[in-house]
Design a protein around this motif. Structure first.
Motif, PDB file in Angstrom:
ATOM      1  N   ALA A 209      -7.447  40.709   4.081  1.00  0.00           N
ATOM      2  CA  ALA A 209      -8.502  39.727   4.063  1.00  0.00           C
ATOM      3  C   ALA A 209      -9.362  39.684   2.876  1.00  0.00           C
ATOM      4  O   ALA A 209     -10.103  38.717   2.577  1.00  0.00           O
ATOM      5  N   PHE A 210      -9.944  41.038   2.699  1.00  0.00           N
ATOM      6  CA  PHE A 210     -10.860  41.330   1.454  1.00  0.00           C
ATOM      7  C   PHE A 210     -10.422  40.577   0.419  1.00  0.00           C
ATOM      8  O   PHE A 210     -11.039  39.827  -0.381  1.00  0.00           O
ATOM      9  N   LYS A 211      -9.087  40.879   0.002  1.00  0.00           N
ATOM     10  CA  LYS A 211      -8.196  40.566  -1.188  1.00  0.00           C
ATOM     11  C   LYS A 211      -8.427  38.776  -1.228  1.00  0.00           C
ATOM     12  O   LYS A 211      -8.786  38.194  -2.208  1.00  0.00           O
ATOM     13  N   LEU A 212      -8.067  38.227  -0.058  1.00  0.00           N
ATOM     14  CA  LEU A 212      -8.092  36.789   0.154  1.00  0.00           C
ATOM     15  C   LEU A 212      -9.656  36.128  -0.271  1.00  0.00           C
ATOM     16  O   LEU A 212      -9.551  35.153  -1.042  1.00  0.00           O
ATOM     17  N   ALA A 213     -10.367  36.805   0.159  1.00  0.00           N
ATOM     18  CA  ALA A 213     -11.973  36.252   0.201  1.00  0.00           C
ATOM     19  C   ALA A 213     -12.322  36.592  -1.391  1.00  0.00           C
ATOM     20  O   ALA A 213     -12.766  35.546  -2.000  1.00  0.00           O
ATOM     21  N   LEU A 214     -11.973  37.561  -2.184  1.00  0.00           N
ATOM     22  CA  LEU A 214     -12.111  37.747  -3.556  1.00  0.00           C
ATOM     23  C   LEU A 214     -11.482  36.642  -4.387  1.00  0.00           C
ATOM     24  O   LEU A 214     -12.292  36.078  -5.241  1.00  0.00           O
ATOM     25  N   ASP A 215     -10.051  36.331  -3.952  1.00  0.00           N
ATOM     26  CA  ASP A 215      -9.260  35.411  -4.652  1.00  0.00           C
ATOM     27  C   ASP A 215     -10.085  33.826  -4.596  1.00  0.00           C
ATOM     28  O   ASP A 215     -10.103  33.155  -5.277  1.00  0.00           O
ATOM     29  N   LYS A 216     -10.750  33.843  -3.093  1.00  0.00           N
ATOM     30  CA  LYS A 216     -11.212  32.480  -2.987  1.00  0.00           C
ATOM     31  C   LYS A 216     -12.766  32.126  -3.582  1.00  0.00           C
ATOM     32  O   LYS A 216     -12.857  30.978  -4.060  1.00  0.00           O
ATOM     33  N   CYS A 217     -13.126  33.353  -3.724  1.00  0.00           N
ATOM     34  CA  CYS A 217     -14.397  33.348  -4.404  1.00  0.00           C
ATOM     35  C   CYS A 217     -14.132  32.750  -5.891  1.00  0.00           C
ATOM     36  O   CYS A 217     -14.890  31.864  -6.413  1.00  0.00           O
ATOM     37  N   ARG A 218     -13.047  33.112  -6.542  1.00  0.00           N
ATOM     38  CA  ARG A 218     -12.839  32.668  -7.835  1.00  0.00           C
ATOM     39  C   ARG A 218     -12.587  31.262  -7.859  1.00  0.00           C
ATOM     40  O   ARG A 218     -13.033  30.531  -8.883  1.00  0.00           O
TER      41      ARG A 218
END
Lengths: 239, 277
Positions: A209-218
């Motif tokens: 989930a954390f990785k997904l959030a960081l990707d979507k922030c981009r």
């Protein structure tokens, strides 16, 4: 319990698991504020305005070595289903604080000792993920005000609904779902400036989930930058 | 409006440097290792007028939590669940930087983060707190009184609240005709899991557990994570004016997950002893 994901892995509003709601952004929408931004993120409609650096009131709160950052997150009484009292709720007081702490690491506060920088966030209509949308708008408003920053701060929430990790929860998904995990970061500095979560997640689920959030922030970061660029081009045309 | 208020000892940059130098050698100002907690003492059930209570000493930090159970009307969106309310008060005697008056943003954040740890871990089976769905439910008030502040209020208050809930006993209500009345039978809080809050602070490039007052004064950022008995992450809150790298966050959670087990056994032991006596 409502079914939030159907058998084709589509969500109630027809989105895929990792798909965000439509986002529209515009900067420089207010005349009086030194910087401003408007964001539409799903049904969220949020205005952020920035004043400063300006004289610090009350004076005893001024800091000798940097600017004092003030922040208010406020929801309009008509922004939610049931009328919300205009007085700040405990939730709004907490959010004002964590939004301030999410934006503060990006701003070069030490450039403006003894002054104050004020951030006002007004949620005109609220959907899920209003805090991350607010941070995204407020950081664009800071840039629009010409306040020097290390990077833009951008936010995106992820969560768990019907046992699956998904991006960008809507109102109903936030209420009926298991987990909400808002994240804000400075993408170019690999720095996380806001992290909250509620609801049980295993170690692997959190990582995913954390990785997904960081990707979507981009992804949101690109929209934010485009809005700033368009705002700047419009200003130069006027001049 | 939210603004950074100074709530701790004024620590100049030299003191911060000195603390960071110490951390590089693996030493903290009070002699602890980087991942050591201060001594955790729990006194459970001291307030007999409350349905449950616990006083927690975490180093010099002292907090007292009392639980009261009343009858109430459920919220319309959760008609078959009880009500849980967490309120915190940092007393003016607890610190030279506190004043009497309504709770400030730090105190509100404290209450809300503790509330989230208990609520989101599903510690209490809220459906068992319904008496007459839609009409009458138990309303659980968790009131926090902070008596002395020396850092890490989040964890101290969370441990006190959890221990108080685990030992809470209240009069069982029964439905008689149209009325709900309290019987003489006592009932215990329906506890499903034991949430444990672990707070870490980042100072320079170092991560420490259980920051005390002076460490909170110099820290860059704080991360509070709560784990349930199955060691799942149930609540997170980042605080402070600084930031973490994603790697720092994942590392912090690995350390916190191990520590949470240790603290959980301390709480369990204290609750067991309290129930015996």
């Amino acid at each position: 319990m409502t079914e939030l994901i159907d058998k084709n892995n589509l969500r109630v509003d027809g989105r895929k698991l990792d798909e965000l709601r439509p986002i529209k952004m515009q900067v420089g929408i207010l005349k009086n504020a030194d910087g401003s931004a408007y964001i539409e993120w799903g049904k969220n409609k949020i205005i952020a305005g920035v004043y400063g650096p300006k004289e610090c009131h009350p004076k005893h709160m001024a800091l000798p070595d940097r600017a004092l950052l003030k922040c208010r997150y406020h929801m309009a009484p008509f922004s939610v289903d049931e009328r919300k009292s205009p007085q700040p709720s405990r939730r709004e007081i907490e959010l004002s604080k964590i939004i301030r702490e999410a934006l503060s690491p990006a701003i070069l506060l030490e450039e403006f000792p003894r002054t104050a920088i004020e951030i006002y966030i007004e949620v005109l209509q609220s959907d899920g993920g209003s805090r991350v949308a607010s941070i995204t708008a407020a950081s664009a408003a800071l840039a629009d005000a010409g306040i020097p920053m290390k990077d833009l701060v951008v936010g995106c929430a992820v969560g768990k609904i019907d046992g699956k990790i998904v991006a960008d929860l809507s109102d109903i998904e936030d209420k009926e779902g298991e987990v909400d995990l808002p994240v804000a970061c400075m993408p170019n500095l690999n720095s996380v400036t806001l992290l909250q979560s509620d609801g049980p997640l295993s170690k692997e689920e959190f990582k995913k989930a954390f990785k997904l959030a960081l990707d979507k922030c981009r992804y949101v970061y690109d929209i934010q930058r485009k809005a700033l660029l368009e705002g700047y081009l419009a200003k130069t045309k006027e001049a | 409006m939210s603004a950074a208020e100074r709530k701790h000892e004024f620590v100049d940059s030299l003191r911060r440097r000195q603390i960071i130098d110490g951390l590089s050698l693996g030493k903290r100002t009070d002699g602890r290792g980087l991942t050591d907690y201060r001594e955790l003492k729990m006194e459970i059930g001291a307030i007999v007028k409350a349905n449950g209570s616990a006083m927690v000493h975490l180093g010099n930090t002292i907090v007292l939590v009392g639980v009261k159970v009343n009858l109430g009307t459920p919220f319309p969106d959760t008609p078959d669940e009880g009500i849980l309310t967490v309120n915190a008060d940092v007393l003016p005697i607890a610190s030279p930087y506190e004043e009497p008056g309504p709770p400030d943003e730090d105190t509100i954040e404290l209450a809300r983060v503790v509330d989230r740890g208990i609520r989101e871990s599903h510690m209490i089976d809220m459906s068992k707190l319904a008496i007459q769905p839609g009409k009458k439910v138990y309303s659980v008030f968790i009131d926090v009184t902070v008596l002395d502040v020396d850092g890490n209020l989040f964890d101290a208050v969370s441990y006190a609240a959890v221990a108080a809930l685990m030992t809470t006993r209240f009069k069982k209500a029964v439905v008689k005709g149209d009325e709900v009345i309290q019987s003489d039978k006592m009932m215990e809080m329906p506890v499903k899991t034991i949430p444990v809050s672990i707070t870490t602070a980042k100072i320079g490039s170092h991560t420490i557990l259980d920051p005390d007052g002076i460490e909170e004064a110099v820290m860059d950022a704080r991360l509070t994570t709560t784990f349930d008995s199955a060691n799942r992450l149930c609540a997170t809150q980042k605080g402070g004016e600084g930031w973490f790298t994603p790697e720092e966050i994942l590392r912090q959670m690995d350390i916190a997950r191990v520590k949470a087990k240790e603290i959980r056994s301390v709480i369990k032991e204290a609750v067991k002893n309290a129930k015996k006596s």
